[in-house]
Design a protein around this motif. Sequence first.
Motif, PDB file in Angstrom:
ATOM      1  N   ALA A 190       9.046   2.894  -0.108  1.00  0.00           N
ATOM      2  CA  ALA A 190       7.399   3.281  -0.334  1.00  0.00           C
ATOM      3  C   ALA A 190       7.008   1.931  -1.603  1.00  0.00           C
ATOM      4  O   ALA A 190       7.891   0.521  -2.084  1.00  0.00           O
ATOM      5  N   PHE A 191       5.686   1.919  -1.241  1.00  0.00           N
ATOM      6  CA  PHE A 191       4.915   0.749  -2.434  1.00  0.00           C
ATOM      7  C   PHE A 191       4.493   1.880  -3.918  1.00  0.00           C
ATOM      8  O   PHE A 191       4.120   3.021  -3.826  1.00  0.00           O
ATOM      9  N   GLY A 192       5.068   0.898  -4.238  1.00  0.00           N
ATOM     10  CA  GLY A 192       5.397   1.363  -5.756  1.00  0.00           C
ATOM     11  C   GLY A 192       3.563   0.650  -6.379  1.00  0.00           C
ATOM     12  O   GLY A 192       2.685  -0.249  -6.367  1.00  0.00           O
ATOM     13  N   LEU A 193       2.686   1.466  -6.665  1.00  0.00           N
ATOM     14  CA  LEU A 193       1.191   1.219  -7.731  1.00  0.00           C
ATOM     15  C   LEU A 193       2.299   1.444  -9.178  1.00  0.00           C
ATOM     16  O   LEU A 193       1.679   1.758  -9.046  1.00  0.00           O
ATOM     17  N   LYS A 194       0.813   0.802  -9.310  1.00  0.00           N
ATOM     18  CA  LYS A 194       0.175   0.380 -11.045  1.00  0.00           C
ATOM     19  C   LYS A 194      -0.589   1.484 -11.462  1.00  0.00           C
ATOM     20  O   LYS A 194      -1.353   0.952 -10.641  1.00  0.00           O
ATOM     21  N   SER A 195      -0.602   1.427 -12.994  1.00  0.00           N
ATOM     22  CA  SER A 195      -1.983   1.381 -13.331  1.00  0.00           C
ATOM     23  C   SER A 195      -3.108   0.923 -13.028  1.00  0.00           C
ATOM     24  O   SER A 195      -2.550  -0.319 -13.877  1.00  0.00           O
ATOM     25  N   PRO A 196      -4.417   0.695 -12.937  1.00  0.00           N
ATOM     26  CA  PRO A 196      -5.308  -0.154 -12.751  1.00  0.00           C
ATOM     27  C   PRO A 196      -5.978  -0.232 -14.399  1.00  0.00           C
ATOM     28  O   PRO A 196      -5.976   0.461 -15.121  1.00  0.00           O
ATOM     29  N   PRO A 197      -6.668  -1.329 -14.712  1.00  0.00           N
ATOM     30  CA  PRO A 197      -6.968  -1.914 -16.471  1.00  0.00           C
ATOM     31  C   PRO A 197      -8.339  -1.154 -16.192  1.00  0.00           C
ATOM     32  O   PRO A 197      -8.457  -0.119 -15.390  1.00  0.00           O
ATOM     33  N   GLY A 198      -7.817  -0.034 -17.880  1.00  0.00           N
ATOM     34  CA  GLY A 198      -8.843   0.173 -17.891  1.00  0.00           C
ATOM     35  C   GLY A 198      -8.896   1.849 -18.391  1.00  0.00           C
ATOM     36  O   GLY A 198      -8.731   2.885 -18.542  1.00  0.00           O
ATOM     37  N   PHE A 199      -6.806   2.128 -18.441  1.00  0.00           N
ATOM     38  CA  PHE A 199      -6.710   3.575 -17.818  1.00  0.00           C
ATOM     39  C   PHE A 199      -5.118   3.165 -18.399  1.00  0.00           C
ATOM     40  O   PHE A 199      -4.490   2.427 -18.162  1.00  0.00           O
ATOM     41  N   ALA A 200      -4.785   4.330 -19.485  1.00  0.00           N
ATOM     42  CA  ALA A 200      -3.334   4.896 -19.531  1.00  0.00           C
ATOM     43  C   ALA A 200      -2.361   4.491 -18.594  1.00  0.00           C
ATOM     44  O   ALA A 200      -2.038   4.717 -17.228  1.00  0.00           O
ATOM     45  N   VAL A 201      -1.481   3.916 -18.573  1.00  0.00           N
ATOM     46  CA  VAL A 201       0.042   3.493 -18.146  1.00  0.00           C
ATOM     47  C   VAL A 201       0.328   5.085 -17.700  1.00  0.00           C
ATOM     48  O   VAL A 201       0.726   5.566 -18.145  1.00  0.00           O
ATOM     49  N   ASP A 202       0.838   5.007 -16.466  1.00  0.00           N
ATOM     50  CA  ASP A 202       0.725   5.795 -15.691  1.00  0.00           C
ATOM     51  C   ASP A 202       0.278   7.591 -15.728  1.00  0.00           C
ATOM     52  O   ASP A 202       0.559   8.404 -15.141  1.00  0.00           O
ATOM     53  N   SER A 203      -1.173   7.083 -15.749  1.00  0.00           N
ATOM     54  CA  SER A 203      -1.517   8.262 -16.151  1.00  0.00           C
ATOM     55  C   SER A 203      -3.180   8.391 -14.881  1.00  0.00           C
ATOM     56  O   SER A 203      -3.383   9.535 -14.233  1.00  0.00           O
ATOM     57  N   HIS A 204      -2.979   7.614 -14.002  1.00  0.00           N
ATOM     58  CA  HIS A 204      -4.016   7.212 -12.774  1.00  0.00           C
ATOM     59  C   HIS A 204      -3.929   6.134 -12.199  1.00  0.00           C
ATOM     60  O   HIS A 204      -3.272   5.668 -12.304  1.00  0.00           O
ATOM     61  N   TYR A 205      -3.908   6.112 -10.055  1.00  0.00           N
ATOM     62  CA  TYR A 205      -3.399   5.233  -9.403  1.00  0.00           C
ATOM     63  C   TYR A 205      -4.760   5.428  -8.416  1.00  0.00           C
ATOM     64  O   TYR A 205      -5.332   6.107  -8.535  1.00  0.00           O
ATOM     65  N   GLU A 206      -4.674   4.541  -8.194  1.00  0.00           N
ATOM     66  CA  GLU A 206      -5.544   4.359  -6.781  1.00  0.00           C
ATOM     67  C   GLU A 206      -5.719   3.307  -5.375  1.00  0.00           C
ATOM     68  O   GLU A 206      -5.064   2.086  -6.202  1.00  0.00           O
ATOM     69  N   THR A 207      -6.259   3.155  -4.660  1.00  0.00           N
ATOM     70  CA  THR A 207      -6.102   2.493  -3.623  1.00  0.00           C
ATOM     71  C   THR A 207      -6.679   2.767  -2.547  1.00  0.00           C
ATOM     72  O   THR A 207      -6.995   3.697  -1.733  1.00  0.00           O
ATOM     73  N   THR A 208      -7.074   1.523  -1.046  1.00  0.00           N
ATOM     74  CA  THR A 208      -7.984   1.708  -0.562  1.00  0.00           C
ATOM     75  C   THR A 208      -6.520   1.166   0.421  1.00  0.00           C
ATOM     76  O   THR A 208      -5.971  -0.112  -0.140  1.00  0.00           O
ATOM     77  N   ALA A 209      -6.291   1.914   1.867  1.00  0.00           N
ATOM     78  CA  ALA A 209      -5.259   0.885   2.660  1.00  0.00           C
ATOM     79  C   ALA A 209      -6.031   1.643   4.053  1.00  0.00           C
ATOM     80  O   ALA A 209      -7.565   2.337   4.212  1.00  0.00           O
ATOM     81  N   SER A 210      -4.898   1.900   4.901  1.00  0.00           N
ATOM     82  CA  SER A 210      -4.805   2.604   6.404  1.00  0.00           C
ATOM     83  C   SER A 210      -4.127   2.716   6.862  1.00  0.00           C
ATOM     84  O   SER A 210      -3.368   2.599   6.536  1.00  0.00           O
ATOM     85  N   LEU A 211      -5.026   3.828   7.892  1.00  0.00           N
ATOM     86  CA  LEU A 211      -3.115   4.136   8.936  1.00  0.00           C
ATOM     87  C   LEU A 211      -3.580   3.447  10.041  1.00  0.00           C
ATOM     88  O   LEU A 211      -4.857   3.818  10.928  1.00  0.00           O
ATOM     89  N   SER A 212      -2.782   2.677  10.991  1.00  0.00           N
ATOM     90  CA  SER A 212      -2.955   2.241  11.937  1.00  0.00           C
ATOM     91  C   SER A 212      -3.077   2.206  12.815  1.00  0.00           C
ATOM     92  O   SER A 212      -3.923   1.771  15.043  1.00  0.00           O
ATOM     93  N   ASP A 213      -1.889   3.376  13.336  1.00  0.00           N
ATOM     94  CA  ASP A 213      -2.088   4.328  14.652  1.00  0.00           C
ATOM     95  C   ASP A 213      -1.623   5.608  14.401  1.00  0.00           C
ATOM     96  O   ASP A 213      -0.954   5.937  12.980  1.00  0.00           O
ATOM     97  N   ALA A 214      -1.678   6.664  14.918  1.00  0.00           N
ATOM     98  CA  ALA A 214      -1.299   7.787  14.826  1.00  0.00           C
ATOM     99  C   ALA A 214      -0.025   8.244  14.057  1.00  0.00           C
ATOM    100  O   ALA A 214       0.645   9.219  13.807  1.00  0.00           O
ATOM    101  N   ALA A 215       0.825   7.315  13.907  1.00  0.00           N
ATOM    102  CA  ALA A 215       2.610   6.990  13.766  1.00  0.00           C
ATOM    103  C   ALA A 215       2.511   6.466  12.130  1.00  0.00           C
ATOM    104  O   ALA A 215       3.638   6.700  12.218  1.00  0.00           O
ATOM    105  N   ASP A 216       1.311   5.844  12.084  1.00  0.00           N
ATOM    106  CA  ASP A 216       1.701   5.546  10.700  1.00  0.00           C
ATOM    107  C   ASP A 216       1.437   6.433   9.142  1.00  0.00           C
ATOM    108  O   ASP A 216       0.734   7.328   9.496  1.00  0.00           O
ATOM    109  N   VAL A 217       2.051   6.305   7.957  1.00  0.00           N
ATOM    110  CA  VAL A 217       2.720   6.755   7.520  1.00  0.00           C
ATOM    111  C   VAL A 217       2.168   5.863   6.357  1.00  0.00           C
ATOM    112  O   VAL A 217       3.233   4.887   6.232  1.00  0.00           O
ATOM    113  N   ASP A 218       2.014   6.182   4.823  1.00  0.00           N
ATOM    114  CA  ASP A 218       1.768   5.069   3.904  1.00  0.00           C
ATOM    115  C   ASP A 218       2.472   6.042   2.620  1.00  0.00           C
ATOM    116  O   ASP A 218       1.870   6.900   2.255  1.00  0.00           O
ATOM    117  N   VAL A 219       3.608   5.476   2.185  1.00  0.00           N
ATOM    118  CA  VAL A 219       4.327   6.011   0.702  1.00  0.00           C
ATOM    119  C   VAL A 219       3.920   5.358  -0.294  1.00  0.00           C
ATOM    120  O   VAL A 219       4.382   4.588  -0.119  1.00  0.00           O
TER     121      VAL A 219
END
Length: 144
Positions: A16-45
């Motif tokens: 799994a890819f470890g997400l970090k809280s972005p600047p401006g948010f308290a540590v471990d309170s908010h996470y965000e990302t923009t990504a993609s599913l490239s095919d019908a079998a793709d899963v992002d964890v």
Amino acid sequence: MFFNDDLHTDDTPVIAFGLKSPPGFAVDSHYETTASLSDAADVDVYRIKSPSAPRAQTTVLTATVRAADVNGTVPRVSVLDGNLMPVSADVLVNGNGTFTVQLAGARARSNYYVVVQPNPAWPAATGNYALNVEFTKQAAQLTT
């Protein structure tokens, strides 16, 4: 055009890819990302950590995935605990390009895994999405 195509490098909790809280948010309170599913079998964890909280305080995990503006898809999102066991989360929103789940009673200072996978009800199984995960103190009140 896929955003942040991971080439299936995060399809299981073990890698799994470890997400970090972005600047401006308290540590471990908010996470965000923009990504993609490239095919019908793709899963992002994604691996996230819940914030510290006083013993009597409830911690609520809310995860929302929505179609990105360009080449968007609306996948489903689910949550696993630190032992890789599925947790029971309420579906708050499932429609109009958004899918949201909420886990009331999340454990403080614990690892969770957010799983993003194609939504069989959405016409486009592949495409770009935006994921937001937030830890708050109060759960949404569901009504019928």
